[in-house]
Design an enzyme around this catalytic site. Sequence first.
Site, PDB file in Angstrom:
ATOM      1  N   ALA A   1       0.808  -1.226   0.000  1.00 22.51           N
ATOM      2  CA  ALA A   1       0.000   0.000   0.000  1.00 22.51           C
ATOM      3  C   ALA A   1       0.836   1.267   0.000  1.00 22.51           C
ATOM      4  CB  ALA A   1      -0.933  -0.021   1.217  1.00 22.51           C
TER       5      ALA A   1
ATOM      6  N   ILE B   1      -5.025  -3.737  -4.170  1.00 27.11           N
ATOM      7  CA  ILE B   1      -6.234  -4.040  -4.965  1.00 27.11           C
ATOM      8  C   ILE B   1      -6.644  -2.850  -5.819  1.00 27.11           C
ATOM      9  CG2 ILE B   1      -7.080  -5.758  -3.303  1.00 27.11           C
ATOM     10  CD1 ILE B   1      -8.942  -3.614  -2.140  1.00 27.11           C
TER      11      ILE B   1
ATOM     12  N   ARG C   1      -1.084   0.454   7.872  1.00 27.85           N
ATOM     13  CA  ARG C   1      -0.441   0.388   9.191  1.00 27.85           C
ATOM     14  C   ARG C   1       0.451   1.592   9.514  1.00 27.85           C
ATOM     15  NH1 ARG C   1      -0.925  -4.370   6.845  1.00 27.85           N
ATOM     16  NH2 ARG C   1      -2.102  -5.992   7.962  1.00 27.85           N
TER      17      ARG C   1
ATOM     18  N   SER D   1       5.837  -1.728   1.596  1.00 28.41           N
ATOM     19  CA  SER D   1       5.102  -2.738   2.349  1.00 28.41           C
ATOM     20  C   SER D   1       5.761  -2.940   3.709  1.00 28.41           C
ATOM     21  CB  SER D   1       5.083  -4.090   1.608  1.00 28.41           C
ATOM     22  OG  SER D   1       4.385  -5.050   2.402  1.00 28.41           O
ATOM     23  N   SER D   2       4.913  -3.105   4.744  1.00 26.06           N
ATOM     24  CA  SER D   2       5.460  -3.406   6.075  1.00 26.06           C
ATOM     25  C   SER D   2       5.828  -4.879   6.158  1.00 26.06           C
ATOM     26  CB  SER D   2       4.402  -3.073   7.142  1.00 26.06           C
ATOM     27  OG  SER D   2       3.253  -3.912   6.960  1.00 26.06           O
TER      28      SER D   2
ATOM     29  N   CYS E   1     -21.080 -13.658  -7.463  1.00 27.83           N
ATOM     30  CA  CYS E   1     -22.254 -14.115  -6.716  1.00 27.83           C
ATOM     31  C   CYS E   1     -21.890 -15.292  -5.823  1.00 27.83           C
ATOM     32  CB  CYS E   1     -23.355 -14.540  -7.701  1.00 27.83           C
ATOM     33  SG  CYS E   1     -24.777 -15.236  -6.844  1.00 27.83           S
TER      34      CYS E   1
ATOM     35  N   HIS F   1      -3.817 -10.148  -3.666  1.00 24.19           N
ATOM     36  CA  HIS F   1      -4.960  -9.901  -2.769  1.00 24.19           C
ATOM     37  C   HIS F   1      -6.204  -9.521  -3.553  1.00 24.19           C
ATOM     38  CE1 HIS F   1      -2.180  -9.209   0.948  1.00 24.19           C
ATOM     39  NE2 HIS F   1      -2.354 -10.487   0.649  1.00 24.19           N
TER      40      HIS F   1
ATOM     41  N   GLN G   1       0.326  -6.514  -3.463  1.00 22.64           N
ATOM     42  CA  GLN G   1      -0.681  -6.810  -2.445  1.00 22.64           C
ATOM     43  C   GLN G   1      -1.860  -5.840  -2.590  1.00 22.64           C
ATOM     44  OE1 GLN G   1       1.448  -7.714   1.575  1.00 22.64           O
ATOM     45  NE2 GLN G   1       2.874  -6.471   0.378  1.00 22.64           N
TER      46      GLN G   1
ATOM     47  N   THR H   1       0.248   5.528  -1.555  1.00 21.15           N
ATOM     48  CA  THR H   1      -0.109   6.678  -0.698  1.00 21.15           C
ATOM     49  C   THR H   1       0.148   7.989  -1.439  1.00 21.15           C
ATOM     50  OG1 THR H   1       2.084   6.668   0.332  1.00 21.15           O
ATOM     51  CG2 THR H   1       0.306   5.480   1.495  1.00 21.15           C
TER      52      THR H   1
HETATM   53  N1  APR Z   1       6.870   5.678   0.185  1.00 24.84           N
HETATM   54  C1  APR Z   1       7.445   4.570   0.727  1.00 24.84           C
HETATM   55  N2  APR Z   1       6.874   3.836   1.700  1.00 24.84           N
HETATM   56  C2  APR Z   1       5.662   4.251   2.152  1.00 24.84           C
HETATM   57  C3  APR Z   1       5.003   5.394   1.648  1.00 24.84           C
HETATM   58  C4  APR Z   1       5.660   6.118   0.620  1.00 24.84           C
HETATM   59  N3  APR Z   1       5.118   7.212   0.072  1.00 24.84           N
HETATM   60  N4  APR Z   1       3.824   5.525   2.303  1.00 24.84           N
HETATM   61  C5  APR Z   1       3.767   4.509   3.191  1.00 24.84           C
HETATM   62  N5  APR Z   1       4.870   3.752   3.098  1.00 24.84           N
HETATM   63  C6  APR Z   1       5.192   2.523   3.838  1.00 24.84           C
HETATM   64  C7  APR Z   1       4.851   2.566   5.309  1.00 24.84           C
HETATM   65  O1  APR Z   1       6.000   2.960   6.033  1.00 24.84           O
HETATM   66  C8  APR Z   1       4.444   1.119   5.606  1.00 24.84           C
HETATM   67  O2  APR Z   1       5.501   0.401   6.231  1.00 24.84           O
HETATM   68  O3  APR Z   1       4.396   1.498   3.279  1.00 24.84           O
HETATM   69  C9  APR Z   1       4.156   0.499   4.257  1.00 24.84           C
HETATM   70  C10 APR Z   1       2.719   0.046   4.106  1.00 24.84           C
HETATM   71  O4  APR Z   1       2.506  -1.012   4.999  1.00 24.84           O
HETATM   72  P1  APR Z   1       0.996  -1.525   5.260  1.00 24.84           P
HETATM   73  O5  APR Z   1       0.140  -0.355   5.545  1.00 24.84           O
HETATM   74  O6  APR Z   1       1.102  -2.644   6.264  1.00 24.84           O
HETATM   75  O7  APR Z   1       0.540  -2.085   3.859  1.00 24.84           O
HETATM   76  P2  APR Z   1       0.880  -3.497   3.212  1.00 24.84           P
HETATM   77  O8  APR Z   1       2.244  -3.953   3.598  1.00 24.84           O
HETATM   78  O9  APR Z   1       0.574  -3.393   1.776  1.00 24.84           O
HETATM   79  O10 APR Z   1      -0.216  -4.446   3.910  1.00 24.84           O
HETATM   80  C11 APR Z   1      -0.320  -5.764   3.406  1.00 24.84           C
HETATM   81  O11 APR Z   1      -2.284  -6.072   4.752  1.00 24.84           O
HETATM   82  O12 APR Z   1      -4.352  -5.470   5.533  1.00 24.84           O
HETATM   83  C12 APR Z   1      -3.698  -6.194   4.598  1.00 24.84           C
HETATM   84  O13 APR Z   1      -4.645  -6.784   2.554  1.00 24.84           O
HETATM   85  C13 APR Z   1      -4.042  -5.717   3.208  1.00 24.84           C
HETATM   86  O14 APR Z   1      -2.641  -5.860   1.236  1.00 24.84           O
HETATM   87  C14 APR Z   1      -2.692  -5.411   2.587  1.00 24.84           C
HETATM   88  C15 APR Z   1      -1.743  -6.206   3.460  1.00 24.84           C
END
Ligand code: APR
Length: 247
Positions: A25, A104, A37, A192-193, A128, A120, A102, A29
């Site tokens: 995600a 959508i 997160r 991604s975290s 359905c 995902h 990951q 952003t």
């Molecule tokens: N540039 C770089 N990193 C960024 C930026 C940015 N502009 N904005 C946010 N981040 C980093 C944050 O520091 C965070 O560690 O992206 C990471 C996003 O982590 P999550 O919010 O945990 O998202 P993700 O890893 O995709 O989550 C995985 O969890 O809830 C489920 O299905 C959902 O696909 C998702 C999955």
Amino acid sequence: MNDEAIGRLAELLREARNAVALTGAGISTESGIPDFRSPQTGLYATIDPMEYLSVDALNSRPEQFWKYFVEVFALPKAEPNAGHLALVRLEEQGYLSAIITQNIDGLHHKAGSQRVFEVHGHLRTVHCTGCGRTWPMEDASGQVQAGELPTCGECGAGVRPDVVLFGDQMPPAFQDAFEAAQSADLVLVVGSSLSVSPANMLAFQRNRLAIVNRDPTVADGAADVVIHGSAGETLTALVEELTGAGT
Ligand code: APR
């Protein structure tokens, strides 16, 4: 900007025989889509994902599920940002063989990436739960906005989004992504975290790992290169380092 680390990452991509990206995600952003997160701005700072984004939530609280899902995921429109475009360039120039995401939000497709594994699911359709027929997400969003629970136009049963909710099995795209990650010799994680399995396992099916993420991740210690910063800025600088051109 971390020029030395970008130089090292460029070197890894030049040396790699078969590199794939694994995005989360955080790459979206900068397109205005909140991640999950991040401490203050992530969706999970205000909701419990099990209450709103699980199979149980869909089955036992369908009105609440659909209202949130349509408002937060289905309706907002977003455009790819520099991070997505940089990954398109890296694929075009042969540095990446696939994008495993990951997300959508469909922004990798919209940006022009060709080989994308949406592990995902995606927001394009619902299906359905009775007869299995597929419908455009817009149909379901329209029913929800009209104050109805979305139902199948064919058999009248309830429909559900073609995304992976907490409690779901992984879709076939995950197996394809797993094979792509296994045959890679470098995985580039972006935004991604790495806190959700089994998607996070894809970061470890390789002999080299690079991470571009604003905050530290659980895999930083195992990575060959870690860059804490903006995906858009970092990936744009990476493309310039590799090609001497902008994205
Ligand atoms: N540039 C770089 N990193 C960024 C930026 C940015 N502009 N904005 C946010 N981040 C980093 C944050 O520091 C965070 O560690 O992206 C990471 C996003 O982590 P999550 O919010 O945990 O998202 P993700 O890893 O995709 O989550 C995985 O969890 O809830 C489920 O299905 C959902 O696909 C998702 C999955």
